[in-house]
Design a protein around this motif. Sequence first.
Motif, PDB file in Angstrom:
ATOM      1  N   GLU A   1       0.805  -1.227   0.000  1.00  0.00           N
ATOM      2  CA  GLU A   1       0.000   0.000   0.000  1.00  0.00           C
ATOM      3  C   GLU A   1       0.837   1.277   0.000  1.00  0.00           C
ATOM      4  O   GLU A   1       0.308   2.360  -0.241  1.00  0.00           O
ATOM      5  N   VAL A   2       2.131   1.152   0.285  1.00  0.00           N
ATOM      6  CA  VAL A   2       2.979   2.365   0.321  1.00  0.00           C
ATOM      7  C   VAL A   2       4.156   2.272  -0.648  1.00  0.00           C
ATOM      8  O   VAL A   2       5.042   3.131  -0.626  1.00  0.00           O
ATOM      9  N   PHE A   3       4.182   1.227  -1.495  1.00  0.00           N
ATOM     10  CA  PHE A   3       5.361   1.094  -2.361  1.00  0.00           C
ATOM     11  C   PHE A   3       5.535   2.292  -3.291  1.00  0.00           C
ATOM     12  O   PHE A   3       6.662   2.671  -3.619  1.00  0.00           O
ATOM     13  N   ASP A   4       4.422   2.899  -3.711  1.00  0.00           N
ATOM     14  CA  ASP A   4       4.567   4.083  -4.583  1.00  0.00           C
ATOM     15  C   ASP A   4       5.398   5.166  -3.892  1.00  0.00           C
ATOM     16  O   ASP A   4       6.222   5.826  -4.517  1.00  0.00           O
ATOM     17  N   LYS A   5       5.216   5.302  -2.575  1.00  0.00           N
ATOM     18  CA  LYS A   5       6.006   6.298  -1.835  1.00  0.00           C
ATOM     19  C   LYS A   5       7.470   5.867  -1.754  1.00  0.00           C
ATOM     20  O   LYS A   5       8.381   6.684  -1.836  1.00  0.00           O
ATOM     21  N   LYS A   6       7.702   4.568  -1.551  1.00  0.00           N
ATOM     22  CA  LYS A   6       9.076   4.086  -1.481  1.00  0.00           C
ATOM     23  C   LYS A   6       9.778   4.341  -2.812  1.00  0.00           C
ATOM     24  O   LYS A   6      10.917   4.813  -2.838  1.00  0.00           O
ATOM     25  N   ARG A   7       9.117   4.056  -3.894  1.00  0.00           N
ATOM     26  CA  ARG A   7       9.724   4.284  -5.216  1.00  0.00           C
ATOM     27  C   ARG A   7       9.972   5.785  -5.441  1.00  0.00           C
ATOM     28  O   ARG A   7      11.024   6.176  -5.946  1.00  0.00           O
ATOM     29  N   GLN A   8       9.018   6.621  -5.037  1.00  0.00           N
ATOM     30  CA  GLN A   8       9.235   8.087  -5.156  1.00  0.00           C
ATOM     31  C   GLN A   8      10.451   8.521  -4.353  1.00  0.00           C
ATOM     32  O   GLN A   8      11.211   9.384  -4.773  1.00  0.00           O
TER      33      GLN A   8
ATOM     34  N   MET B   1      -0.497  -9.724  -1.964  1.00  0.00           N
ATOM     35  CA  MET B   1       0.688  -8.949  -1.583  1.00  0.00           C
ATOM     36  C   MET B   1       1.615  -8.815  -2.796  1.00  0.00           C
ATOM     37  O   MET B   1       1.969  -9.799  -3.424  1.00  0.00           O
ATOM     38  N   LYS B   2       2.005  -7.591  -3.112  1.00  0.00           N
ATOM     39  CA  LYS B   2       2.856  -7.388  -4.286  1.00  0.00           C
ATOM     40  C   LYS B   2       4.276  -6.983  -3.905  1.00  0.00           C
ATOM     41  O   LYS B   2       5.242  -7.420  -4.514  1.00  0.00           O
ATOM     42  N   TYR B   3       4.382  -6.131  -2.886  1.00  0.00           N
ATOM     43  CA  TYR B   3       5.708  -5.641  -2.504  1.00  0.00           C
ATOM     44  C   TYR B   3       5.982  -5.956  -1.037  1.00  0.00           C
ATOM     45  O   TYR B   3       5.115  -5.779  -0.179  1.00  0.00           O
TER      46      TYR B   3
ATOM     47  N   TYR C   1      16.948  -1.956  -9.084  1.00  0.00           N
ATOM     48  CA  TYR C   1      17.425  -3.093  -8.283  1.00  0.00           C
ATOM     49  C   TYR C   1      16.537  -3.276  -7.042  1.00  0.00           C
ATOM     50  O   TYR C   1      16.042  -4.376  -6.760  1.00  0.00           O
ATOM     51  N   TYR C   2      16.308  -2.184  -6.300  1.00  0.00           N
ATOM     52  CA  TYR C   2      15.510  -2.318  -5.078  1.00  0.00           C
ATOM     53  C   TYR C   2      14.016  -2.447  -5.346  1.00  0.00           C
ATOM     54  O   TYR C   2      13.270  -2.916  -4.484  1.00  0.00           O
ATOM     55  N   THR C   3      13.576  -2.081  -6.535  1.00  0.00           N
ATOM     56  CA  THR C   3      12.189  -2.380  -6.921  1.00  0.00           C
ATOM     57  C   THR C   3      12.054  -3.891  -7.109  1.00  0.00           C
ATOM     58  O   THR C   3      11.077  -4.504  -6.658  1.00  0.00           O
ATOM     59  N   ARG C   4      13.074  -4.508  -7.735  1.00  0.00           N
ATOM     60  CA  ARG C   4      13.044  -5.973  -7.924  1.00  0.00           C
ATOM     61  C   ARG C   4      13.107  -6.700  -6.574  1.00  0.00           C
ATOM     62  O   ARG C   4      12.419  -7.699  -6.362  1.00  0.00           O
ATOM     63  N   VAL C   5      13.928  -6.185  -5.663  1.00  0.00           N
ATOM     64  CA  VAL C   5      14.009  -6.799  -4.325  1.00  0.00           C
ATOM     65  C   VAL C   5      12.622  -6.773  -3.673  1.00  0.00           C
ATOM     66  O   VAL C   5      12.150  -7.778  -3.129  1.00  0.00           O
TER      67      VAL C   5
END
Length: 243
Positions: free
Chosen positions: A183-190, A225-227, A204-208
């Motif tokens: 639910e917060v991966f978009d923020k992590k990627r930003q 669960m996706k991330y 790399y860390y998106t793949r992890v």
Amino acid sequence: MSKSEAGKCGLVVVAHTGDFVWRAGGAIALYAKRGWHMKIVCLSFGERGESAKMWREPGITLEKVKAARLAEAEKAAKILGGDIEFYDLGDYPLHVPTDAFEKLVDTYRKLKPQFVLTHSKEDPYNYDHPYANRIAQEARIIAQAHGHKPGEGVLGAPPVFLFEPHQPEQCNWKPDMILDISEVFDKKRQAFECLAAQEHLWDYYTRVALNRGIQGARNSERKDMKYGEAYQRIFPTVGGEFV
Ligand SMILES: [Zn+2]
């Protein structure tokens, strides 16, 4: 936020500015979203050892690298909802003098975090990381000691979770907790994308996170669960039931 989660705190202790983003950005965003105070202590800017791309720019200086890394980290922390503090102790090698160590002990006592996130105990690629682990753990233990600044309230026993190092096998790190950060991966990627000096790590860390997400779904009923973001515990889980 539910009333029961207000006033709670998580403490993240990292050697360098990038570390909280790659390794614990999901936890910071998730708990900040729930209303927790997520305190990030950055012992250095990673200015010497984790800013290779910037050092290739003509006319670059140590002060310029530090200023850029500070600005990036502040921006990333804001996206994640973390409260960041920079100790500016230098990296490669990182050295924590007594006054900075005492400041971290005081932070433990003042904030009384419900959990602590920090580096793995080993990392043959980077000696600042296990050193930061030792400092984070030792400050926690001193904050628990009744004889340290007697009369102050002592710290309880917040669990310590070690976030994922860059190459887990070489660090003798094995996950025993996978946090669902979908639910917060978009923020992590930003937040990744604030770190221009380490652009080579964004994908790399998106793949992890995707791989940990698949493993999280496999090990739970969280089939959508996706991330994920993985952690290793130091102390046992304590409770009144198995599940
Ligand atoms: Zn680092």
